[in-house]
Structures are given as C-alpha cells and as structure tokens.
Design a protein around this motif. Sequence first.
Motif, PDB file in Angstrom:
ATOM      1  N   SER A   2       0.630  -1.122   0.095  1.00  0.00           N
ATOM      2  CA  SER A   2       0.167  -0.031   0.062  1.00  0.00           C
ATOM      3  C   SER A   2       0.784   1.572  -0.224  1.00  0.00           C
ATOM      4  CB  SER A   2      -0.862  -0.211   2.163  1.00  0.00           C
ATOM      5  OG  SER A   2       0.174  -0.037   2.553  1.00  0.00           O
ATOM      6  N   ILE A   3       0.618   2.428  -0.071  1.00  0.00           N
ATOM      7  CA  ILE A   3       1.170   3.699  -0.386  1.00  0.00           C
ATOM      8  C   ILE A   3       2.206   4.152   0.668  1.00  0.00           C
ATOM      9  CG2 ILE A   3      -1.021   5.308   0.164  1.00  0.00           C
ATOM     10  CD1 ILE A   3       0.345   7.100  -1.484  1.00  0.00           C
ATOM     11  N   VAL A   4       2.954   4.436   1.057  1.00  0.00           N
ATOM     12  CA  VAL A   4       3.737   5.258   2.227  1.00  0.00           C
ATOM     13  C   VAL A   4       4.141   6.164   2.248  1.00  0.00           C
ATOM     14  CG1 VAL A   4       5.540   4.032   3.491  1.00  0.00           C
ATOM     15  CG2 VAL A   4       4.627   2.438   2.501  1.00  0.00           C
ATOM     16  N   ASN A 252      -3.863   5.034  -9.787  1.00  0.00           N
ATOM     17  CA  ASN A 252      -4.411   4.024  -9.027  1.00  0.00           C
ATOM     18  C   ASN A 252      -2.510   3.237  -8.810  1.00  0.00           C
ATOM     19  OD1 ASN A 252      -6.696   3.654  -8.206  1.00  0.00           O
ATOM     20  ND2 ASN A 252      -6.767   2.723 -10.828  1.00  0.00           N
ATOM     21  N   TYR A 253      -1.869   4.574  -8.220  1.00  0.00           N
ATOM     22  CA  TYR A 253       0.094   3.963  -7.673  1.00  0.00           C
ATOM     23  C   TYR A 253      -0.541   3.630  -6.538  1.00  0.00           C
ATOM     24  CZ  TYR A 253       1.167   6.183 -12.257  1.00  0.00           C
ATOM     25  OH  TYR A 253       1.422   6.581 -13.936  1.00  0.00           O
ATOM     26  N   GLU A 254       0.779   3.014  -5.760  1.00  0.00           N
ATOM     27  CA  GLU A 254       1.282   2.842  -4.812  1.00  0.00           C
ATOM     28  C   GLU A 254       2.359   2.766  -4.250  1.00  0.00           C
ATOM     29  OE1 GLU A 254      -0.237  -1.445  -3.850  1.00  0.00           O
ATOM     30  OE2 GLU A 254      -2.563  -0.317  -3.441  1.00  0.00           O
ATOM     31  N   PRO A 255       2.957   4.173  -4.117  1.00  0.00           N
ATOM     32  CA  PRO A 255       4.755   4.505  -3.890  1.00  0.00           C
ATOM     33  C   PRO A 255       5.017   4.651  -2.522  1.00  0.00           C
ATOM     34  CG  PRO A 255       3.270   6.755  -4.696  1.00  0.00           C
ATOM     35  CD  PRO A 255       2.046   5.342  -4.715  1.00  0.00           C
ATOM     36  N   PHE A 256       6.647   4.756  -3.196  1.00  0.00           N
ATOM     37  CA  PHE A 256       7.122   5.055  -1.227  1.00  0.00           C
ATOM     38  C   PHE A 256       7.642   5.932  -1.374  1.00  0.00           C
ATOM     39  CE2 PHE A 256       9.165   2.454   2.485  1.00  0.00           C
ATOM     40  CZ  PHE A 256       9.786   3.261   2.899  1.00  0.00           C
ATOM     41  N   ILE A 257       6.589   7.361  -0.531  1.00  0.00           N
ATOM     42  CA  ILE A 257       6.531   8.482  -0.811  1.00  0.00           C
ATOM     43  C   ILE A 257       7.423   8.595   0.690  1.00  0.00           C
ATOM     44  CG2 ILE A 257       5.667  10.756  -0.901  1.00  0.00           C
ATOM     45  CD1 ILE A 257       3.627   9.301  -2.124  1.00  0.00           C
ATOM     46  N   VAL A 258       8.285   9.414   0.478  1.00  0.00           N
ATOM     47  CA  VAL A 258       9.791   9.824   1.017  1.00  0.00           C
ATOM     48  C   VAL A 258       9.822  11.277   1.249  1.00  0.00           C
ATOM     49  CG1 VAL A 258      11.840  10.446   2.197  1.00  0.00           C
ATOM     50  CG2 VAL A 258      11.174   7.749   1.088  1.00  0.00           C
ATOM     51  N   CYS A 259       9.739  12.376   1.928  1.00  0.00           N
ATOM     52  CA  CYS A 259       9.147  12.972   2.137  1.00  0.00           C
ATOM     53  C   CYS A 259      10.982  14.304   2.487  1.00  0.00           C
ATOM     54  CB  CYS A 259       8.204  14.825   2.846  1.00  0.00           C
ATOM     55  SG  CYS A 259       8.719  16.035   2.412  1.00  0.00           S
TER      56      CYS A 259
END
Length: 281
Positions: A2-4, A252-259
């Motif tokens: 799932s999206i992170v 419907n992307y489920e990326p790993f998002i790092v701020c």
Amino acid sequence: MSIVFAPGGKPDSFGKRRFPQDLPQYLAQFGLNGFEFECGRGVRFSEEAYGFFADSDKHKLALSLHSPYYISLSSPDEEIRLKSITYILQSAEAAKRLGAQRIVVHSGSCAKMKREQALGLAKDTLKRARAALIEAGRADIIICPETMGKINQLGNLEEVTELCKTDESFLPCVDFGHLNARTHGSIKTKADYGRIFDTLENELGFDRIKNLHIHFSKIMYTDGGEKTHLTFADTEYGPDFEPLMEIIAERNYEPFIVCESQGTQAEDAAVMKEYFEGITK
C-alpha cells in the motif's frame, strides 16, 4: 504494497527523543507509516538499532535506506567505481539487517565526459553491483537510482530510466524536487507530472512504476540546478504536491513517498498524506 508516507531522516521536531525506541510513536502521531534512513555520510548503525528494526512487531514501519552520497557510479576512475560497489554492498547489508528492502543510490556526475559516456559507465557499475548483491545473498535488496538536482550530475529522468533498464529488479527513485530544480521550475501542473509518469510507464511498464520510490520537497535552484531544500511553507519555489497526489490517486499507484523537506519532513509528509486521503475517500 500500500502507499507509504515517510520522512527522510530525523526531523527537527524529533528533538531529544531516543532513537530508535521513540521513532514509531513519534511517526504515529503524524499518521506516517514509513521511514528512510539517511546514510549520506556513511552507513553507521548500533547493534541496538539493528536489533530494534529487525523486529518488525516493534514498529510496523515500511523502511528504506539512502546510501552514501560519495557513491559515484559514473566516475572515470575505476577504483572509485569499485569502491562504490563496496558501498552499495554495505548499504544492502545494513538494509537487510534493518528490515528495509530498498536502497536509494546517486549516480554521480558527468565531469568532463559526454553524458552518454557517463551513462555507460554507470550502467556497467550497476550491473556489477547487482551481480555482487546476488553473490552476497542479497538479491532481494532493490537498488533505486535517483533523479538528481544539478544539471552537471548524471540523473535526469531519461538517464535514470536507462539505468533502471540495466536490471528488471531496479526501481527508479523519482525526486520531483530535483527534477523541478534541474529544469528551472518546469513542474507546475498535473499534466507536467503526467508527462513524467507517461515516460516512466512507456519505458519501464506500469507494474514497476506502480510501486516506484518517490522523494519530494520544494527546492531552491539557480542556473546550475538544485541549491537547497526548503519546507512546504515556501511560496516561491516548487513543485506543488497536490497535483502529484491527484495523479497518484487517479492512476492507482502505490508508491513509497519520502518527504525531504528541510527539518519539517514529518510534518510535510503528514500534509501530503492528509491531502491524499481527502481526495480518495
């Protein structure tokens, strides 16, 4: 997966809390479900940290690791490239012990070479790094070549796409702040984001791009590209996160998002997550 939503490194507001013991509770107050270890100056962890993160029941976090900045896949000096493979192996070993699967890697500069020559060297280094990972029993660790913010660095969108074609296990780390900085503010609308994702999907396929690795922050830039990371409070420099969240939801992307905001990466990651959840209810 799932999206992170995750901060890159410890934010200023982490303060004097204990690391790693207090990290899960700290992130939970922002509703965040991931963390990226920043090892830009070297891979250094205590045995206590390894033990804590290896026990996923203690934290329930998705984890990734940023490898050292001094890695140079494209150096004309073969000894530097060989050392870079060693640093990638060290990063992979640390990631495995921490329970992280992805390692973000900088590609290096073009120096006085033509970009095509630098790209060729980087691809060769990555091939050898992948072979070394397999030999070391770390084939499950995913290398994520990152788009870079300075124009003289190897790592525009097309170059990172080519690096990822070196091995089907690689995933791009698309840093939208970097791309915006090296193109002097070209990312403004959902259509601008769409063109980036279209390129990635056309070259690498939806199945890989669905779970890509993302870095996001606003970044000040000069003629040469990236100058310094900013926070979401800045109103002069971009890019804006809202169109990115919208297109991630639509596709419907489920990326790993790092701020990677400067010091407010947890707070700003939470703002992105809240916006995303608001448009996907």
